[in-house]
Motif scaffolding. Structure first.
Motif, short mmCIF file in Angstrom:
data_model
loop_
_atom_site.label_atom_id
_atom_site.label_comp_id
_atom_site.label_asym_id
_atom_site.label_seq_id
_atom_site.Cartn_x
_atom_site.Cartn_y
_atom_site.Cartn_z
N LEU A 1 0.87 -1.18 0.00
CA LEU A 1 0.00 0.00 0.00
C LEU A 1 0.90 1.23 0.00
CD1 LEU A 1 -2.55 -1.11 2.76
CD2 LEU A 1 -2.84 -1.28 0.29
N ALA A 2 0.64 2.15 -0.90
CA ALA A 2 1.55 3.31 -1.02
C ALA A 2 0.75 4.59 -1.26
CB ALA A 2 2.55 3.09 -2.16
N LEU A 3 1.37 5.69 -0.86
CA LEU A 3 0.84 7.02 -1.14
C LEU A 3 2.02 7.86 -1.59
CD1 LEU A 3 -1.57 8.99 -1.09
CD2 LEU A 3 -0.87 9.61 1.25
N ASN A 4 1.99 8.31 -2.86
CA ASN A 4 3.11 9.05 -3.44
C ASN A 4 2.65 10.42 -3.93
OD1 ASN A 4 5.10 6.90 -3.29
ND2 ASN A 4 3.91 5.89 -4.89
N TYR A 5 3.50 11.42 -3.69
CA TYR A 5 3.27 12.73 -4.28
C TYR A 5 4.37 12.96 -5.30
CZ TYR A 5 3.02 17.73 -5.02
OH TYR A 5 2.93 18.96 -5.61
N GLN A 6 3.97 13.33 -6.52
CA GLN A 6 4.97 13.54 -7.57
C GLN A 6 4.71 14.83 -8.32
OE1 GLN A 6 4.36 10.10 -10.29
NE2 GLN A 6 3.70 11.62 -11.80
N GLN A 7 5.82 15.44 -8.74
CA GLN A 7 5.78 16.58 -9.64
C GLN A 7 6.57 16.18 -10.87
OE1 GLN A 7 7.16 20.39 -8.09
NE2 GLN A 7 7.97 20.95 -10.10
N GLU A 8 5.99 16.41 -12.07
CA GLU A 8 6.65 15.94 -13.29
C GLU A 8 6.53 16.97 -14.41
OE1 GLU A 8 6.82 11.89 -16.07
OE2 GLU A 8 5.66 11.93 -14.21
#
Length: 578
Positions: free
Chosen positions: A367-374
């Motif tokens: 189970l994961a929670l990721n914040y990304q800027q791309e």
């Protein structure tokens, strides 16, 4: 002197001539099955002469005369005590023929069977189950190997279950030829069942309380050999230690409680690793990494890695925290910086996230929670996107040896998405499923198959960055096509990726010698939007080197579709089959 030399020469010549003229022996057994025949031949003294020149007929006849008694002895362990044997030894020309026609007779039945347990084991369900499933039964044929096997099972179970003073006080088989029956007596006095006392560890930098969480037992539980071995394996797999020995301290036993001592040699705290490589997808590449096997006494770990190639640069770091069950549960904080600049992709991705890894039966759940800027560039325009992405992954595999797979499979699935209501540029939901399977037809031939499919639900597809789009082509996708060169294209004929993915492959490889083989394969697939699916296919052949670190693959593949570049593409790849 000359006369003596001639005499020796004549004797040698005569002996050689007799040897060359001597016939050979063949032995025939009739009336018995394969098991009986094999056991009889293992007892027959005359068997040593079969197929050999017979230069001493007197010894042959002597051994033949022993055969009847030896055959009777050989049949007794299989339950036959009254065989009738018709034997003959004949000479045909120079050759000899020994023939034994055997009627094994009626098998000897078990008339009485007395199995008794005394001590703590008589109430142990494991012993009750073992006695219930034994093949020894009243009325069944007496098979001595079954009796011996059951004795071994009783002794092994006693040791495994912690009955270290167990003893077979009576164990005998009585054969009554007058009544033609057998009586079996087996009495085991188990004594007490020993339990686990205090669990202690050799001095090391990790807390004893944390290390105890690797054990599947607690103080007061019955001692089981398998549990001690299991703890030893788990501590080695933890990577904290290079040597582990779990042993009971019998000389410090109190009543039936036995202290358990775990002797340990600690690994080096910091591990550095570096490597150089080449892949046709990435070009030349280098890898540098550092792992802190433990950060503190609670077993936290940290690792960081830099992967740099001609088209991809990725710097990643992870801080991991063991859960309550450190074998199966792990929490982690991850950071990743990715720059990809290939013929088809131009993107920079920065992400931070947290995850929880758990083992659920044969499946590993993440189970994961990721914040990304791309920042991604498509059709000459660079867009910056932000996404907070919860996701769930399930993975499993089955094989005895991941480096030399004969039969096995791996499966993986992923579900992820985002909402504009929570720090995200666009709403989307995406799922991806992949699998590989390997089946050995013979010791040399294997069939390898793989499939991958994915789909995305999104209103504004253009808002998705490169990392959230599907592409096909390359070493691990459709060979015969360049890395990520397949998918929907824009007006400038540049690949921009698709909402959906479908890839399949079938391969046959043949092992020429121990570490080398050849392969033939066909790959097909594409990334696409909606139902506008046009599959691209590549076929080819390859060379395989089964190295100590996994298969190295050299493949030549040719696209098969009209309008494609039909030149030969080279693919080079290293990695496990599953």
């Amino acid at each position: 002197m000359m006369t003596l030399t001639r005499l020796i020469f004549l004797l040698l010549l005569s002996s050689t001539s007799l040897h060359l003229m001597a016939g050979t022996l063949s032995i025939t057994l009739e009336g018995v099955n394969t098991e009986q025949s094999l056991n009889i031949r293992s007892f027959l003294s005359i068997e040593a002469l079969e197929g050999k020149p017979i230069t001493n007929p007197s010894r042959l006849r002597y051994l033949h005369n022993l055969a009847d008694a030896e055959i009777k002895t050989a049949l007794q362990p299989l339950g036959f005590y009254r065989p009738t044997i018709d034997s003959s030894l004949t000479k045909n020309g120079e050759d000899w023929q020994a023939r034994y026609h055997i009627k094994p007779g009626t098998p000897l039945p078990i008339a009485t069977l007395e199995i008794q347990l005394s001590g703590a084991a008589q109430d142990d369900i494991a012993f009750q189950q073992l006695v219930a499933k034994t093949s020894l039964r009243v009325g069944q044929t007496l098979i001595h190997s079954q009796y011996e096997q059951f004795k071994k099972q009783l002794n092994s179970l006693a040791v495994e279950r912690g009955y270290y003073q167990a003893d077979l006080t009576q164990h005998r088989v009585e054969v009554d030829l007058t009544n033609y029956s057998a009586a079996i007596t087996l009495h085991m006095a188990s004594g007490p069942r020993f339990s686990v006392g205090d669990i202690t560890f050799a001095p090391n930098p990790i807390d004893d309380a944390f290390l105890k969480s690797y054990a599947s037992f607690n103080s007061g539980d019955p001692i089981q050999n398998s549990s001690l071995i299991d703890l030893q394996s788990a501590l080695i797999d933890s990577d904290y230690f290079q040597r582990v020995e779990v042993r009971p301290l019998w000389n410090q036993m109190s009543d039936t409680e036995v202290p358990i001592f775990v002797d340990l040699d600690t690994n080096k705290k910091t591990k550095y690793h570096a490597g150089l490589g080449y892949g046709t997808d990435t070009g030349a590449r280098t890898k540098l990494g550092m792992t802190k096997r433990w950060v503190n006494s609670r077993g936290h770990q940290f690792n960081t890695q830099l992967l740099a190639s001609e088209i991809i640069t990725n710097l990643s770091a992870e801080y991991s925290i063991p859960g309550l069950n450190p074998r199966e549960d792990r929490y982690a904080v991850q950071l990743s910086l990715l720059d990809e600049n290939s013929d088809n992709i131009d993107t920079r991705n920065y992400s931070i996230g947290v995850s929880k890894q758990q083992q659920r039966g044969r499946w590993q759940q993440v189970l994961a929670l990721n914040y990304q800027q791309e920042e991604s560039t498509f059709s000459g325009e660079t867009e910056t996107s932000y996404f907070l992405i919860p996701q769930i992954n399930y993975n499993t595999f089955s094989t005895k040896d991941r480096l030399r797979v004969k039969n096995g499979y791996s499966l993986s699935s992923q579900l992820r998405g985002s909402s504009k209501a929570v720090i995200s540029t666009e709403d989307f939901v995406q799922t991806r499923i992949s699998g590989k399977g390997i089946y050995s037809i013979t010791n040399k031939f294997r069939v390898l198959g793989r499939a991958e499919l994915g789909t995305t639900w999104v209103n504004d597809f253009d808002a998705l960055p490169a990392s959230l789009r599907f592409f096909a082509g390359g070493d691990n996708s459709v060979r015969g096509y360049d890395y990520k060169s397949l998918g929907p294209r824009d007006d400038s004929d540049d690949v921009v990726g698709g909402r959906n993915l479908l890839v399949g492959s079938i391969e046959v490889d043949y092992r020429l010698v121990e570490n080398w083989g050849v392969a033939a394969f066909i790959d097909t697939g594409n990334a696409f939007d909606d139902m506008d699916l046009s599959l691209h296919t590549g076929i080819g052949v390859g060379l395989r080197w089964f190295s100590p670190v996994g298969p190295v693959r050299f493949d030549l593949a040719v696209p098969q579709d009209d309008g494609d570049d039909n030149s030969i593409h080279l693919h080079f790849n290293l990695g496990a089959d599953l």
